[in-house]
Scaffold this motif. Structure first.
Motif, PDB file in Angstrom:
ATOM      1  N   GLU A 193      38.509  35.337  31.107  1.00  0.00           N
ATOM      2  CA  GLU A 193      38.171  34.044  31.706  1.00  0.00           C
ATOM      3  C   GLU A 193      36.731  34.007  32.214  1.00  0.00           C
ATOM      4  N   GLU A 194      36.095  35.182  32.247  1.00  0.00           N
ATOM      5  CA  GLU A 194      34.805  35.294  32.927  1.00  0.00           C
ATOM      6  C   GLU A 194      33.599  35.026  32.024  1.00  0.00           C
ATOM      7  N   THR A 195      33.611  35.551  30.809  1.00  0.00           N
ATOM      8  CA  THR A 195      32.447  35.441  29.930  1.00  0.00           C
ATOM      9  C   THR A 195      32.128  33.981  29.626  1.00  0.00           C
ATOM     10  N   LYS A 196      30.885  33.603  29.835  1.00  0.00           N
ATOM     11  CA  LYS A 196      30.468  32.222  29.572  1.00  0.00           C
ATOM     12  C   LYS A 196      30.364  31.987  28.066  1.00  0.00           C
ATOM     13  N   VAL A 197      30.745  30.794  27.634  1.00  0.00           N
ATOM     14  CA  VAL A 197      30.671  30.433  26.215  1.00  0.00           C
ATOM     15  C   VAL A 197      29.941  29.104  26.066  1.00  0.00           C
ATOM     16  N   LEU A 198      28.903  29.115  25.252  1.00  0.00           N
ATOM     17  CA  LEU A 198      28.160  27.902  24.929  1.00  0.00           C
ATOM     18  C   LEU A 198      28.400  27.604  23.453  1.00  0.00           C
ATOM     19  N   ILE A 199      29.096  26.510  23.169  1.00  0.00           N
ATOM     20  CA  ILE A 199      29.335  26.113  21.784  1.00  0.00           C
ATOM     21  C   ILE A 199      28.085  25.451  21.222  1.00  0.00           C
ATOM     22  N   LEU A 200      27.671  25.887  20.031  1.00  0.00           N
ATOM     23  CA  LEU A 200      26.511  25.338  19.345  1.00  0.00           C
ATOM     24  C   LEU A 200      26.992  24.898  17.969  1.00  0.00           C
ATOM     25  N   SER A 201      27.227  23.583  17.787  1.00  0.00           N
ATOM     26  CA  SER A 201      27.922  23.140  16.588  1.00  0.00           C
ATOM     27  C   SER A 201      27.390  21.828  16.047  1.00  0.00           C
ATOM     28  N   ALA A 202      27.574  21.647  14.728  1.00  0.00           N
ATOM     29  CA  ALA A 202      27.220  20.381  14.083  1.00  0.00           C
ATOM     30  C   ALA A 202      28.303  19.332  14.301  1.00  0.00           C
ATOM     31  N   ARG A 203      29.455  19.744  14.807  1.00  0.00           N
ATOM     32  CA  ARG A 203      30.522  18.791  15.109  1.00  0.00           C
ATOM     33  C   ARG A 203      30.113  17.961  16.328  1.00  0.00           C
ATOM     34  N   SER A 204      29.892  16.669  16.110  1.00  0.00           N
ATOM     35  CA  SER A 204      29.335  15.834  17.172  1.00  0.00           C
ATOM     36  C   SER A 204      30.313  14.795  17.713  1.00  0.00           C
ATOM     37  N   GLN A 205      31.551  14.791  17.222  1.00  0.00           N
ATOM     38  CA  GLN A 205      32.527  13.828  17.705  1.00  0.00           C
ATOM     39  C   GLN A 205      32.952  14.165  19.135  1.00  0.00           C
ATOM     40  N   ILE A 206      33.187  13.131  19.920  1.00  0.00           N
ATOM     41  CA  ILE A 206      33.628  13.330  21.297  1.00  0.00           C
ATOM     42  C   ILE A 206      34.894  14.182  21.340  1.00  0.00           C
ATOM     43  N   GLY A 247      33.811  34.910  12.042  1.00  0.00           N
ATOM     44  CA  GLY A 247      34.677  34.718  13.196  1.00  0.00           C
ATOM     45  C   GLY A 247      35.585  35.896  13.496  1.00  0.00           C
ATOM     46  N   SER A 248      36.206  36.469  12.466  1.00  0.00           N
ATOM     47  CA  SER A 248      37.113  37.597  12.673  1.00  0.00           C
ATOM     48  C   SER A 248      36.367  38.819  13.199  1.00  0.00           C
ATOM     49  N   GLU A 249      35.200  39.049  12.628  1.00  0.00           N
ATOM     50  CA  GLU A 249      34.374  40.174  13.089  1.00  0.00           C
ATOM     51  C   GLU A 249      33.927  39.941  14.528  1.00  0.00           C
ATOM     52  N   ALA A 250      33.608  38.680  14.859  1.00  0.00           N
ATOM     53  CA  ALA A 250      33.176  38.343  16.214  1.00  0.00           C
ATOM     54  C   ALA A 250      34.277  38.634  17.232  1.00  0.00           C
ATOM     55  N   LEU A 251      35.534  38.374  16.862  1.00  0.00           N
ATOM     56  CA  LEU A 251      36.638  38.658  17.775  1.00  0.00           C
ATOM     57  C   LEU A 251      36.706  40.149  18.082  1.00  0.00           C
ATOM     58  N   ASP A 252      36.468  40.986  17.076  1.00  0.00           N
ATOM     59  CA  ASP A 252      36.449  42.440  17.301  1.00  0.00           C
ATOM     60  C   ASP A 252      35.340  42.812  18.282  1.00  0.00           C
ATOM     61  N   TYR A 253      34.163  42.192  18.114  1.00  0.00           N
ATOM     62  CA  TYR A 253      33.044  42.440  19.032  1.00  0.00           C
ATOM     63  C   TYR A 253      33.452  42.072  20.449  1.00  0.00           C
ATOM     64  N   ILE A 254      34.007  40.882  20.593  1.00  0.00           N
ATOM     65  CA  ILE A 254      34.322  40.331  21.913  1.00  0.00           C
ATOM     66  C   ILE A 254      35.358  41.173  22.646  1.00  0.00           C
ATOM     67  N   LEU A 255      36.337  41.687  21.907  1.00  0.00           N
ATOM     68  CA  LEU A 255      37.392  42.476  22.529  1.00  0.00           C
ATOM     69  C   LEU A 255      36.940  43.894  22.860  1.00  0.00           C
ATOM     70  N   ALA A 256      35.901  44.355  22.167  1.00  0.00           N
ATOM     71  CA  ALA A 256      35.449  45.738  22.353  1.00  0.00           C
ATOM     72  C   ALA A 256      34.256  45.871  23.292  1.00  0.00           C
ATOM     73  N   GLU A 257      33.454  44.809  23.431  1.00  0.00           N
ATOM     74  CA  GLU A 257      32.218  44.897  24.204  1.00  0.00           C
ATOM     75  C   GLU A 257      32.238  43.934  25.390  1.00  0.00           C
ATOM     76  N   SER A 258      31.282  44.106  26.301  1.00  0.00           N
ATOM     77  CA  SER A 258      31.148  43.219  27.457  1.00  0.00           C
ATOM     78  C   SER A 258      29.911  42.342  27.279  1.00  0.00           C
ATOM     79  N   TYR A 259      30.102  41.035  27.307  1.00  0.00           N
ATOM     80  CA  TYR A 259      28.988  40.099  27.161  1.00  0.00           C
ATOM     81  C   TYR A 259      28.912  39.175  28.377  1.00  0.00           C
ATOM     82  N   ASP A 260      27.690  38.815  28.734  1.00  0.00           N
ATOM     83  CA  ASP A 260      27.500  37.859  29.831  1.00  0.00           C
ATOM     84  C   ASP A 260      27.642  36.433  29.330  1.00  0.00           C
ATOM     85  N   LEU A 261      27.317  36.219  28.054  1.00  0.00           N
ATOM     86  CA  LEU A 261      27.421  34.879  27.479  1.00  0.00           C
ATOM     87  C   LEU A 261      27.525  34.981  25.956  1.00  0.00           C
ATOM     88  N   ILE A 262      28.291  34.058  25.372  1.00  0.00           N
ATOM     89  CA  ILE A 262      28.444  33.984  23.913  1.00  0.00           C
ATOM     90  C   ILE A 262      27.989  32.618  23.433  1.00  0.00           C
TER      91      ILE A 262
END
Length: 227
Positions: free
Chosen positions: A71-84, A33-48
């Motif tokens: 606010e622009e980059t799309k984020v799709l959460i992919l998780s085992a957490r299934s609670q509403i 997660g911490s490394e991912a934040l560095d990626y996100i702040l340094a690079e431009s992504y269309d979707l995560i």
């Protein structure tokens, strides 16, 4: 389109990345997660594609940090957490979609296609401009109804130009969205691929449908530019 896959299960992450790469996307991967934040702040992504249970920084916290600055980059959460409650929290924090594990790769691809088209207010699976048509699902290009065999990078360039019709796209922007993190922005690669793409389309259309506005960038046009 350039995607970042953030998933701590390396085998799953690599499988998703390989599948999406073969679907035509440029992919960067991260298992922390911490490394991912560095990626996100340094690079431009269309979707995560974002897992929630991550070492370093929890995925939900990562999402909240992202939304403070982007606010622009799309984020799709992919998780085992299934609670509403988890789904509600994720969507309220700024995620654009939420998928539970286990999941089907085909559904993941379909949701990603939907989200990336939505970013550019593009509802149809086919992008068009004049005599050009690009099928975002089949990853195929046509000119005047004739199939045009393009390379992976040529497909990516054409797709991005069609998604951004109406404005010039700079060489730097193309590097950010059509190449992965290993790309050298100072190389002549973009010009080589662009030249080849323009030649292939011109051979069928009879004119060059991509104009280069000096100092601004490349733009796809519907008709032949009058001299």
């Amino acid at each position: 389109m350039r995607l970042l896959i953030v998933e701590d299960e390396k085998e799953l992450c690599d499988t998703v990345a390989k599948t999406l790469y073969h679907a035509g996307y440029e992919i960067d991967t991260c298992y922390d997660g911490s490394e991912a934040l560095d990626y996100i702040l340094a690079e431009s992504y269309d979707l995560i594609v974002l897992d929630l249970n991550l070492p370093g920084m929890d995925g939900m916290e990562l999402l909240k940090e992202l939304r403070k600055k982007n606010e622009e980059t799309k984020v799709l959460i992919l998780s085992a957490r299934s609670q509403i409650a988890d789904k509600v929290e994720g969507l309220d924090a700024g995620a654009n979609d939420y998928m539970e594990k286990p999941f089907h790769l085909q559904e993941l691809e379909a949701r990603i296609r939907s989200l990336t088209r939505r970013k550019f207010v593009q509802k149809d699976v086919c992008l068009t401009c004049g005599g050009i048509k690009f099928d975002t699902k089949k990853r195929e290009a046509y000119a005047n109804g004739e199939f045009v065999a393009l390379t992976r990078k040529e497909n990516g360039i054409l797709e991005y130009l069609l998604l951004n019709q109406g404005r010039p796209v700079s060489q730097e922007e193309l590097i950010e969205h059509v190449w992965d993190a290993s790309a050298d922005s100072f190389s002549g690669s973009i010009r080589v691929h662009m030249s080849s793409l323009r030649k292939k389309l011109k051979a069928v259309l009879g004119y060059d449908p991509i104009v280069n506005k000096i100092g601004e960038g490349y733009k796809v046009v519907e008709d032949k530019i009058k001299e």
